[in-house]
Write a protein that holds these residues in place. Structure first.
Motif, PDB file in Angstrom:
ATOM      1  N   ASN A   1      18.159  29.791  -2.243  1.00 54.34           N
ATOM      2  CA  ASN A   1      18.903  30.634  -1.291  1.00 54.34           C
ATOM      3  C   ASN A   1      18.186  31.929  -0.953  1.00 54.34           C
ATOM      4  N   VAL A   2      16.852  31.936  -0.980  1.00 55.90           N
ATOM      5  CA  VAL A   2      16.121  33.185  -0.733  1.00 55.90           C
ATOM      6  C   VAL A   2      16.350  33.700   0.694  1.00 55.90           C
ATOM      7  N   ASP A   3      16.814  32.813   1.589  1.00 56.55           N
ATOM      8  CA  ASP A   3      17.098  33.238   2.967  1.00 56.55           C
ATOM      9  C   ASP A   3      18.416  34.007   3.085  1.00 56.55           C
ATOM     10  N   ARG A   4      19.243  33.959   2.043  1.00 50.26           N
ATOM     11  CA  ARG A   4      20.588  34.553   2.152  1.00 50.26           C
ATOM     12  C   ARG A   4      20.623  35.951   1.545  1.00 50.26           C
ATOM     13  N   PRO A   5      20.972  36.965   2.343  1.00 53.98           N
ATOM     14  CA  PRO A   5      21.096  38.319   1.774  1.00 53.98           C
ATOM     15  C   PRO A   5      22.353  38.433   0.917  1.00 53.98           C
ATOM     16  N   GLY A   6      22.420  39.502   0.125  1.00 52.25           N
ATOM     17  CA  GLY A   6      23.628  39.780  -0.658  1.00 52.25           C
ATOM     18  C   GLY A   6      23.767  38.914  -1.887  1.00 52.25           C
TER      19      GLY A   6
ATOM     20  N   ILE B   1       6.580  33.362 -10.465  1.00 45.62           N
ATOM     21  CA  ILE B   1       6.246  32.079  -9.816  1.00 45.62           C
ATOM     22  C   ILE B   1       7.531  31.489  -9.224  1.00 45.62           C
ATOM     23  N   PRO B   2       7.650  31.469  -7.891  1.00 48.17           N
ATOM     24  CA  PRO B   2       8.855  30.875  -7.289  1.00 48.17           C
ATOM     25  C   PRO B   2       8.825  29.347  -7.426  1.00 48.17           C
ATOM     26  N   VAL B   3       9.989  28.737  -7.722  1.00 46.70           N
ATOM     27  CA  VAL B   3      10.095  27.279  -7.829  1.00 46.70           C
ATOM     28  C   VAL B   3      11.313  26.807  -7.029  1.00 46.70           C
ATOM     29  N   HIS B   4      11.402  25.510  -6.818  1.00 48.79           N
ATOM     30  CA  HIS B   4      12.538  24.852  -6.142  1.00 48.79           C
ATOM     31  C   HIS B   4      12.672  25.285  -4.683  1.00 48.79           C
ATOM     32  N   GLY B   5      11.979  24.596  -3.795  1.00 48.81           N
ATOM     33  CA  GLY B   5      12.153  24.886  -2.374  1.00 48.81           C
ATOM     34  C   GLY B   5      10.975  24.449  -1.534  1.00 48.81           C
ATOM     35  N   ASP B   6      11.191  24.460  -0.212  1.00 50.69           N
ATOM     36  CA  ASP B   6      10.096  24.204   0.722  1.00 50.69           C
ATOM     37  C   ASP B   6       9.112  25.368   0.642  1.00 50.69           C
ATOM     38  N   TYR B   7       7.925  25.174   1.214  1.00 52.07           N
ATOM     39  CA  TYR B   7       6.874  26.201   1.094  1.00 52.07           C
ATOM     40  C   TYR B   7       7.357  27.540   1.654  1.00 52.07           C
ATOM     41  N   ARG B   8       8.109  27.510   2.761  1.00 51.61           N
ATOM     42  CA  ARG B   8       8.557  28.786   3.357  1.00 51.61           C
ATOM     43  C   ARG B   8       9.484  29.551   2.410  1.00 51.61           C
ATOM     44  N   HIS B   9      10.297  28.813   1.631  1.00 51.23           N
ATOM     45  CA  HIS B   9      11.178  29.475   0.661  1.00 51.23           C
ATOM     46  C   HIS B   9      10.354  30.108  -0.466  1.00 51.23           C
ATOM     47  N   LEU B  10       9.354  29.357  -0.959  1.00 48.55           N
ATOM     48  CA  LEU B  10       8.517  29.874  -2.044  1.00 48.55           C
ATOM     49  C   LEU B  10       7.781  31.134  -1.580  1.00 48.55           C
ATOM     50  N   LYS B  11       7.263  31.093  -0.346  1.00 46.35           N
ATOM     51  CA  LYS B  11       6.497  32.232   0.184  1.00 46.35           C
ATOM     52  C   LYS B  11       7.388  33.470   0.322  1.00 46.35           C
ATOM     53  N   LYS B  12       8.582  33.262   0.886  1.00 43.61           N
ATOM     54  CA  LYS B  12       9.507  34.391   1.070  1.00 43.61           C
ATOM     55  C   LYS B  12       9.935  34.969  -0.280  1.00 43.61           C
ATOM     56  N   HIS B  13      10.139  34.078  -1.270  1.00 43.15           N
ATOM     57  CA  HIS B  13      10.553  34.509  -2.599  1.00 43.15           C
ATOM     58  C   HIS B  13       9.438  35.328  -3.270  1.00 43.15           C
ATOM     59  N   ALA B  14       8.188  34.876  -3.108  1.00 42.70           N
ATOM     60  CA  ALA B  14       7.054  35.622  -3.666  1.00 42.70           C
ATOM     61  C   ALA B  14       6.964  36.999  -3.023  1.00 42.70           C
ATOM     62  N   GLU B  15       7.192  37.072  -1.708  1.00 38.13           N
ATOM     63  CA  GLU B  15       7.152  38.359  -1.005  1.00 38.13           C
ATOM     64  C   GLU B  15       8.267  39.274  -1.491  1.00 38.13           C
ATOM     65  N   LEU B  16       9.458  38.703  -1.725  1.00 37.94           N
ATOM     66  CA  LEU B  16      10.588  39.503  -2.226  1.00 37.94           C
ATOM     67  C   LEU B  16      10.239  40.113  -3.584  1.00 37.94           C
ATOM     68  N   ALA B  17       9.626  39.290  -4.479  1.00 42.02           N
ATOM     69  CA  ALA B  17       9.259  39.786  -5.812  1.00 42.02           C
ATOM     70  C   ALA B  17       8.187  40.883  -5.720  1.00 42.02           C
ATOM     71  N   LYS B  18       7.199  40.668  -4.860  1.00 40.78           N
ATOM     72  CA  LYS B  18       6.121  41.669  -4.695  1.00 40.78           C
ATOM     73  C   LYS B  18       6.680  42.998  -4.219  1.00 40.78           C
ATOM     74  N   SER B  19       7.630  42.923  -3.264  1.00 40.76           N
ATOM     75  CA  SER B  19       8.163  44.147  -2.642  1.00 40.76           C
ATOM     76  C   SER B  19       8.905  45.025  -3.641  1.00 40.76           C
ATOM     77  N   MET B  20       9.322  44.444  -4.789  1.00 35.47           N
ATOM     78  CA  MET B  20      10.089  45.220  -5.769  1.00 35.47           C
ATOM     79  C   MET B  20       9.194  46.108  -6.637  1.00 35.47           C
TER      80      MET B  20
END
Length: 553
Positions: free
Chosen positions: A196-201, A387-406
């Protein structure tokens, strides 16, 4: 030095949703996390399920020490029968997860040969060089765990599927304190669910569906058909409680729904009031306003109980005008057509259909963490590597970016199925690839693996059809008795004139072949196939499957 690195090797679930399977290797010991399946896309014609390619585990079978399961959903346990038919290793899981696994293994006649070991949150156990502590997490299923794995180079945390629910219906809350403890001690790598990395909140609690469901129960005047995923034990429990409060008897219909409710009842996850459950055959004995039918088939599966009831083809589940059908689930991408087809059939029967259409009030909540919960976990654990797991490549990429931004992780690393990530206390880097991919299974009586060439042939047949040139050869003289016949199926463009010309092409091929070639059926079939293929492609721009047949008389 490479021998002293921990290897993290995903075999499924990174680059697609489903067939989750991850291998951790330290020297000559391999621990496997989950063994899932995925359901096929429509282009995999006739394939029933897809499981991960475990060539790597089979090649290193003497090193595999066990499979640890995070929870009992099909995308985490569904591949077990195929993996255990290749590798006889112990399987570790929580009580509820193993109850699902037992049924699955019994069906495939593997139960007697498999060692099942029950684990519990907070109780550590050791597999080779790995010490594993299951940690209680919440999800749409009960008895789910994350895994904190102590390795010789540091702690690796695998979240499994999770959301942060501090007040789930079974009272077994997400264990924030345990994660915080590991965060204080230091975590080398965090492998986190990206669904659910696409979902805010935040993802709402399971309880948040109750007000809307209560309102639907209140205003339903006739029978209420309640459909949810058969693994949604919390939702099932809420529906049973509401049925009791509103004076409705409950009939449970559908094999998966019956099995899940029995397991949940046996293990104390559902408490059913005495006299609440009736046999499906007794539905007609009660007034419609006093009945709820708990029914499987929320995704429009063709042979499910709800799909059959929607076309008046179920012995007990009869849908009458004015009945209400509630689909308390999400639409899984790819299932839209079958779900809306069932809804159409229900509407034809003048039933009121309520599904997750974004209307006021919730009738379904996700079991996966949204962005704020993902951030919360990263902050609690503060891992060196993410390391993001469980998802299509776009989900993994967005999740990695979210972690980096923190700014709390040293590195966020994107890996996919088959990548080998080597990790030690100081660095993490990709060092190679192993065989990974998908294995297609036709789960008929023998559960056969479907080779790529079979799928290619099926696709070929579905697009351009088949042409059968039939030759009649005299067994004694070896001569062709008459001009070949051409039989076509599913081949567009086969007008009589074109077929007559095609027969002549085959006849010409035979004329231009030597007696020796004609005597070798393999050679003559291939010559006919090539010449006919060339003729048909030139004249119709189509490429049907051509299968010459030789009849001896």
């Amino acid at each position: 030095m490479a021998h002293d690195n921990l290897k993290i090797i995903p075999l499924g679930g990174l680059g697609e949703f489903g067939m989750n399977c991850m291998a951790l290797r330290w020297k000559d010991d391999i621990l496997v996390i989950d063994a899932g399946l995925m359901f096929p896309e429509s282009e995999l014609l006739g394939v029933d399920i897809v499981v991960p390619d475990i060539s790597y585990l089979v090649e290193n079978r003497r090193m595999v020490r066990g499979i640890v399961l995070t929870h009992g959903h099909e995308d985490h346990i569904g591949g077990l029968p195929w993996i255990l038919s290749e590798l006889n290793v112990p399987v570790y899981g929580t009580e509820f997860t193993l109850a699902y696994v037992e049924g699955k293994l019994e069906e495939h006649k593997l139960l007697d040969d498999t060692e099942l070991i029950e684990i519990a949150p907070g109780s550590k156990f050791t597999i080779g060089p790995f010490t594993v502590e299951p940690i209680r997490v919440t999800h749409s299923l009960v008895d789910c765990v994350a895994l904190a794995i102590e390795t010789p180079v540091g702690v690796v945390v695998h979240t499994g599927d999770f959301k942060v629910d501090l007040s789930p219906p079974d009272g077994k809350a997400f264990d924030l304190h345990k994660f915080a403890e590991y965060g204080k001690r230091g975590v080398l790598a965090l492998l986190q669910d990206s669904t659910n990395v696409d979902r805010p909140g935040y993802t709402p609690s399971e309880w948040s569906v109750k007000p809307r469901l209560d309102e639907i129960f209140s205003r339903t005047k006739k029978k209420l058909f309640f459909s949810c995923f058969s693994s949604s034990i919390y939702r099932m429990g809420i529906a049973l409680d509401l049925a009791h409060q509103h004076g409705r008897k409950v009939a449970i219909i559908g094999r998966s729904m019956v099995e899940s409710s029995e397991i949940a009842q046996d293990l104390g996850y559902i408490n059913i009031s005495p006299g609440l459950i009736i046999n499906p055959g007794q539905i007609g004995d009660h007034a419609p306003e006093n009945v709820m039918v708990l029914i499987s088939g929320t995704q429009g599966e063709p042979m499910s109980a709800l799909s059959r009831a929607a076309v008046d083809n179920h012995k007990h589940a009869r849908i009458s005008p004015g009945d209400t059908v509630l689909l308390s689930s999400r639409v899984i991408p790819g299932n839209e057509k079958s779900i809306y087809r069932v809804i159409d059939h229900l509407c034809r029967r003048d039933a009121q259909v309520i599904f997750d259409d974004g209307a006021s009030g919730l009738i379904h909540v996700s079991g996966h963490a949204s962005q704020e919960e993902q951030r919360l976990m990263i902050n609690l654990l503060r891992p060196k590597f993410f390391i993001p797991v469980h998802g299509d490549y776009r989900h993994l990429k967005k999740h990695a970016e979210l972690a980096k931004s923190m700014g709390v992780v040293d590195a966020a690393i994107l890996i996919e199925d088959g990548d080998v990530l080597e990790v030690n206390a100081n660095e993490a880097r990709k060092t190679g690839k192993v065989t990974a991919g998908r294995v297609c299974i036709d789960s008929g009586s023998s559960a056969d693996v479907v080779a790529d060439i079979v799928i290619r042939d099926r696709r070929h047949l579905s697009e351009d059809g088949i042409v059968l040139p039939i030759l009649t050869i005299n067994k004694l003289s070896g001569k062709v008795e008459r001009l070949p016949e051409l039989v076509t199926r599913g081949f567009v463009g086969a007008d009589p004139a074109m077929l007559e010309e095609a027969r002549k092409v085959v006849g010409l091929t035979l004329e231009n072949s030597s007696a020796e070639e004609k005597a070798d059926y393999g050679v003559i079939k291939e010559k006919i196939r090539i010449d006919l293929k060339r003729y048909i492609q030139k004249n119709t721009s189509r490429r049907p499957l051509i299968m010459p047949v030789i009849l001896e008389i």
